[in-house]
Write a protein that holds these residues in place. Structure first.
Motif, short mmCIF file in Angstrom:
data_model
loop_
_atom_site.label_atom_id
_atom_site.label_comp_id
_atom_site.label_asym_id
_atom_site.label_seq_id
_atom_site.Cartn_x
_atom_site.Cartn_y
_atom_site.Cartn_z
N GLY A 1 32.65 -15.46 -7.50
CA GLY A 1 34.26 -15.84 -7.52
C GLY A 1 34.30 -17.32 -7.19
N GLN A 2 33.68 -17.74 -5.89
CA GLN A 2 33.70 -18.85 -5.52
C GLN A 2 33.31 -19.95 -6.56
OE1 GLN A 2 35.20 -19.77 -2.40
NE2 GLN A 2 35.98 -17.89 -2.36
N VAL A 3 32.40 -19.72 -6.93
CA VAL A 3 31.65 -20.61 -8.11
C VAL A 3 32.61 -20.70 -9.14
CG1 VAL A 3 29.39 -21.09 -9.56
CG2 VAL A 3 29.20 -20.31 -7.21
N ILE A 4 32.90 -19.70 -9.58
CA ILE A 4 33.80 -19.75 -10.84
C ILE A 4 35.15 -20.64 -10.65
CG2 ILE A 4 35.48 -18.35 -12.27
CD1 ILE A 4 33.20 -16.08 -12.16
N ASP A 5 35.79 -20.32 -9.34
CA ASP A 5 36.91 -21.20 -8.97
C ASP A 5 36.42 -22.76 -9.10
OD1 ASP A 5 38.34 -19.00 -8.59
OD2 ASP A 5 38.16 -19.17 -6.43
N VAL A 6 35.51 -23.01 -8.64
CA VAL A 6 34.83 -24.43 -8.77
C VAL A 6 34.83 -25.06 -9.93
CG1 VAL A 6 32.82 -26.15 -8.26
CG2 VAL A 6 33.36 -24.15 -6.22
N ILE A 7 34.12 -24.27 -10.82
CA ILE A 7 34.04 -24.48 -12.31
C ILE A 7 35.49 -24.80 -12.85
CG2 ILE A 7 33.24 -23.81 -14.41
CD1 ILE A 7 31.08 -22.22 -13.10
#
Length: 165
Positions: free
Chosen positions: A62-68
């Motif tokens: 979820g954190q990585v998707i937020d960054v993307i």
């Protein structure tokens, strides 16, 4: 008789901008203290227009998707153009999420847009041409009304209005 005016309703995504956002996100994931050694990885497949996130847990994914997502928004890509799939269990306890970049209007959405435009009772002709719609009318004001009507609707993907003549 006045010459007919028209415009096209399309849904396109600049894959070069998606690639730029992907590169920026990859760099941020490698540098951010909470994601640096987490084992999270992202990959972009330009040919199939997919983004894959592999992470050790749902939270990290979820954190990585937020960054993307933040990088895509900064690059002018509407987040509605990226459809994230459900989390899939991968090796060990890690998870994988795959997103597809929506490019073009599919037949179901095109027919729904066509039906909605006809329901407005405006004097326009709508033609579905592959992955785009051509809307034409004798009155430019009517075409402007159609554009404002479509901007108020939500079809689950971003729409652009091009070739206005």
């Amino acid at each position: 008789m006045a010459k007919e005016s028209s415009f096209d309703v399309v849904s396109t995504v600049d894959m070069q901008e998606v690639d730029n956002a992907f590169q920026q996100a990859k760099k941020e994931i490698a540098q951010r203290y909470d994601l640096k050694d987490s084992g999270a990885e992202i990959s972009l497949d330009k040919a199939n227009q997919t983004i894959t996130v592999a992470a050790p847990s749902d939270f990290v994914a979820g954190q990585v998707i937020d960054v993307i997502g933040s990088k895509l928004v900064k690059r002018g890509i509407d987040l509605a153009a990226v459809k994230w799939g459900d989390a899939q269990a991968a090796a060990g306890q890690s998870v994988r999420r795959v997103a597809s970049v929506v490019d073009g209007i599919d037949k179901d959405t095109a027919s729904k847009i066509n039906k909605d435009i006809k329901a407005t009772k405006l004097k326009v002709k709508v033609q579905i041409e592959g992955d785009k719609l051509r809307v034409s009318s004798a009155s430019r004001d009517t075409l402007q009304e159609v554009i404002s009507f479509l901007k108020g609707q939500d079809y689950g993907q971003p729409l652009q209005y091009v070739n206005y003549r």
